[in-house]
Design an enzyme around this catalytic site. Structure first.
Site, PDB file in Angstrom:
ATOM      1  N   TYR A   1      35.627  52.593  66.140  1.00 21.45           N
ATOM      2  CA  TYR A   1      36.810  53.450  66.072  1.00 21.45           C
ATOM      3  C   TYR A   1      37.466  53.470  67.448  1.00 21.45           C
ATOM      4  O   TYR A   1      37.556  52.434  68.101  1.00 21.45           O
ATOM      5  CB  TYR A   1      36.412  54.840  65.565  1.00 21.45           C
TER       6      TYR A   1
ATOM      7  N   GLY B   1      46.149  43.852  19.216  1.00 21.55           N
ATOM      8  CA  GLY B   1      46.357  44.560  20.476  1.00 21.55           C
ATOM      9  C   GLY B   1      46.272  43.637  21.670  1.00 21.55           C
ATOM     10  O   GLY B   1      46.400  42.410  21.554  1.00 21.55           O
TER      11      GLY B   1
ATOM     12  N   ALA C   1      43.738  42.708  23.716  1.00 20.78           N
ATOM     13  CA  ALA C   1      42.668  41.711  23.759  1.00 20.78           C
ATOM     14  C   ALA C   1      42.925  40.589  22.759  1.00 20.78           C
ATOM     15  O   ALA C   1      42.752  39.409  23.075  1.00 20.78           O
ATOM     16  CB  ALA C   1      41.329  42.373  23.484  1.00 20.78           C
TER      17      ALA C   1
ATOM     18  N   LYS D   1      32.316  49.642  36.483  1.00 17.10           N
ATOM     19  CA  LYS D   1      32.922  48.335  36.734  1.00 17.10           C
ATOM     20  C   LYS D   1      32.659  47.899  38.170  1.00 17.10           C
ATOM     21  O   LYS D   1      32.362  46.732  38.450  1.00 17.10           O
ATOM     22  CB  LYS D   1      34.424  48.423  36.481  1.00 17.10           C
TER      23      LYS D   1
END
Length: 750
Positions: A37, A194, A196, A92
């Site tokens: 920093y 849809g 997908a 995920k």
């Protein structure tokens, strides 16, 4: 507890959630903090301000992906909103990190409109190397991805569309091959219209399926030109409207070669399956319940039904984790501006090819020892297959370069090594040996040539041009096993029953005639693979030997010790394990051979272990271990490693630092070694650890492996006159390949 309660407990346990931020640089001193920093951080800031591309050089941008959702179409849950979707987005992130070592910030947006969503994400481009859109309802998901791809200069990928398309596309390639059908001739019916389904249909066209042969159905039936004209369809699925008679899903499936379900569970019955063309392909991917049950579909017909679902408890799971981590990995590493169609096709084709190859033992074990071999029940790899990273990421990266989407090129051979290093130090170390072996492959004899693992390892050794394997055993049995495994290769086979063995028996007799062996004994023993293999190496008809997979270690070691013996400068052989940690490698000796070595033996073992370390391009620093530090305890046990260290330091041919006796933590903790014992000849932590006896060595390496998280490669036999390695019972194919590679490098140096 059930799955529901177990999951709540899993997520709630301290710390809550599934991800955290970790530092990648040292922060243990004031100097470290001043670099991390203020004031030191001003230096990279200045460089990036002058050259924005340097953000990839000085920050984590190049390995950071945003997983972004509004929670409007969470799989199986629907529109639950951004906050409720956070556990999915964290999950995920876990998959990105676990499978491809990609860092993730999950971002859940409460956006008031499509325009607001696009604006928020586009504004974050300076932060991320890529964007993964997730669980966004159609048709907004199409618009959002389209606009972000136009506005952003980093890859944008909607996994719900393209992930499913790529994985099912790979499955389709292989399913069509098994069914004996050409992609261009397939009649494909989709249940679902849809995001997908539309993306998957488009991708199938990219793979070679004819647009005219695709029939798409939604809840109201077949998408027809009349429905499109009446405004019933949105602009993204309108391209699959057909000029045909209206009908329902059953009408659409009649005579179809392929059914692709991305809709709802239980909407297909056995009669509809029976109406399909011969050897039908059924991808029923609704979750958690497929459009038709796996067993119902298989039992509906007598011909071959090739079935895939979205479930892990049935064969051929279409799981997006097979795609997105590795696609992003390749895209990030070439700093791609997008993930284009060429990159997606490359991923699908390579994934399909991988399913046709031999499956690693670790993958088979992970899935309950079920047989995994290319065919109707195995058309796509399993998510836990570690090879996917090394195959898909380079394929995607190469496609990005060739299609003009990459901002930098990669040396693909070096890139694979880079990827291996991401998954663990052991892969990085073995790559050093593989590269050396491939420069000059040697003839390696396997005493247990009929074993299935040995045969599979032999195939890999030939395929990777590491060695020329020689299998000892019954020729018919070996060739039959090769056929059953579906492997296409012809290894060198030596069947003792077919051979004239007198010459080999005579060699055995000459070596052991003053050790209780008669000519008759030699003639009987030479039919044994361990003895025949040892004689072949001794006579120079093979360069190295592996044995031990089906024998106890002492029994496997005895014939090569009796026939080949130790090196001219060695009186003893020793067993060494290489243990790899995240950022460290250590060689542990002796772990398998000498029970209570003298100081002389310890010194010899140290020399040979140091030489082994150099074969892995590791410069050795050796520590002779004890429970004493440099004379702190005056006992016979502590004196032995002390004398060994003294012998080595006095030997002018020893060209590596060595010291002892010392405790294990002194040897490996730099602060203790260079602070408390600044007089030590080791100025860095030791990487060759020599234990005072077999008991200590064996216990230590197993504890480090099981509790310390080390990966173990070995035992590697050192001190032999010619290369011999004794495998452990239960070794996997990868272990055999590793040991054969080490043997080849041994032979090159001999």
């Amino acid at each position: 507890m059930g799955l529901h309660d177990d999951s709540l407990d899993y997520h709630e346990s301290d710390p809550p959630g599934k991800i955290e931020i970790a530092t990648t640089k040292s922060t243990s001193t004031q100097r470290d903090l001043s670099l991390a920093y203020s004031p030191g951080v001003a230096a990279p800031c200045g460089e990036i301000a002058e050259t924005p591309e340097d953000a990839y050089r000085y920050t984590a941008k190049g390995n950071l992906v945003a997983v972004v959702s509004d929670g409007s179409a969470v799989l199986g849950l629907g529109d639950i909103g951004p906050v409720a979707s956070k556990p999915v987005m964290e999950g995920k992130g876990v998959l990105f990190k676990r499978f491809a070592d990609i860092d993730v910030f999950d971002i859940e947006l409460d956006a008031s409109s499509t325009e607001a969503f696009v604006g928020h994400v586009a504004a974050m481009e300076p932060t991320f190397g890529g964007v993964n859109l997730e669980d966004i309802a159609a048709p907004d998901c199409f618009t959002i991805e389209e606009r972000l791809r136009e506005q952003m200069d980093v890859p944008v990928f909607h996994d719900d569309q393209h992930g499913t398309a790529i994985i099912s596309g790979a499955a389709l390639i292989n399913a069509a091959q098994i069914a004996g059908k050409d992609l261009g001739d397939l009649n494909v019916t989709f249940a679902g219209a849809g995001a997908a389904a539309t993306a998957t249909a488009r991708f199938f066209v990219s793979l070679g399926v004819s647009t005219e042969n695709i029939t798409m159905c939604d809840i109201d039936g077949i998408l027809t030109s009349d429905r499109a004209a009446q405004g019933e369809l949105h602009q993204y699925n309108r391209e699959f409207a057909r000029d045909r008679t209206p009908g329902d899903l059953a009408d659409a499936m009649d005579s179809s070669d392929v059914f692709v379900g991305l809709s709802a569970g239980g909407i297909v019955d056995e009669a509809m399956v029976r109406s399909m063309a011969e050897n039908p392909i059924i991808f029923a991917m609704a979750n958690p319940d497929p459009e038709i049950d796996y067993h119902a579909a298989k039992n509906a017909r007598e011909d071959t039904v090739i079935m895939a679902t979205g479930r892990s408890d049935y064969p051929n799971q279409v799981n997006n984790v097979l795609g997105f981590p590795f696609i992003f990995r390749g895209a990030l590493d070439v700093r791609a501006t997008e993930i284009n169609e060429a990159m997606k096709v490359a991923a699908a084709e390579r994934l399909a090819e991988l399913a046709r190859e031999d499956v690693p033992d670790a993958v088979v074990k992970a899935y309950g020892e079920q047989p995994l071999q290319f065919g109707p029940e195995y058309i796509i790899p399993k998510p836990l297959d570690p090879r996917i990273l090394f195959e898909l990421a380079p394929a995607v990266a190469n496609a990005a370069v060739e299609s003009g989407a990459a901002r930098r090129e990669l040396d693909l051979s070096q890139y694979v090594e880079h990827l291996e290093a991401r998954l663990g130090k052991s892969r990085e170390m073995m790559r050093v040996v593989f590269n050396k072996a491939q420069r000059d492959p040697k003839r390696v004899v396997f005493a247990e040539g009929t074993d299935v693992k040995i045969i599979r390892a032999a195939y890999q050794l030939i395929d990777q041009e590491i060695a020329d394997p020689v299998l000892i055993g019954d020729r018919e049995q070996i060739t039959q096993t090769i056929s059953e495994l579906g492997l296409s290769f012809s290894p060198d086979i030596l069947n003792p029953a077919e051979m004239e063995l007198d010459t080999y028996a005579e060699t055995l007799y000459e070596r052991r005639k003053r050790n209780g062996i008669t000519r008759r004994d030699a003639a009987e023993r030479i039919t044994d693979g361990n003895y025949l293999g040892s004689v072949l190496v001794e006579r120079g008809e093979a360069d190295a030997m592996l044995t031990g997979l089906t024998h106890q270690y002492p029994a496997a070691l005895r014939p090569p010790l009796q026939i080949i013996g130790t090196d001219d400068d060695a009186d003893y052989a020793a067993g060494v394990y290489m243990l790899t940690f995240k950022n460290r490698v250590v060689f542990c000796a002796d772990t398998t051979v000498n029970q209570d070595p003298s100081a002389e033996v310890l010194a010899e073992v140290t020399r040979h272990t140091a030489a082994l370390a150099r074969r892995f391009n590791v410069e050795p620093r050796a520590a002779l271990l004890s429970y004493s530090d440099f004379g702190s305890v005056r006992t016979a046990g502590a004196a032995k490693p002390r004398r060994a260290a003294e012998r080595l330091r006095e030997n002018p041919t020893v060209d590596f630092p060595v010291d002892g006796e010392m405790q294990a933590d002194t040897a490996v903790v730099e602060e203790m070694l260079t602070g408390t014992y600044e007089f030590s000849d080791l100025d860095e932590p030791a990487n060759v650890l020599v234990f005072p006896n077999l008991e200590a060595g064996n216990i230590a390496y197993k504890l480090l492996q099981r509790l310390g998280g080390a990966e173990a490669i070995g035992p590697m036999l050192v001190g032999m006159d010619k290369p011999v390695h004794v495998l452990q019972r239960g070794d996997e194919v990868k272990d055999i390949v590793n040991m054969a590679s080490v043997a080849v490098v041994d032979a090159q140096e001999k």
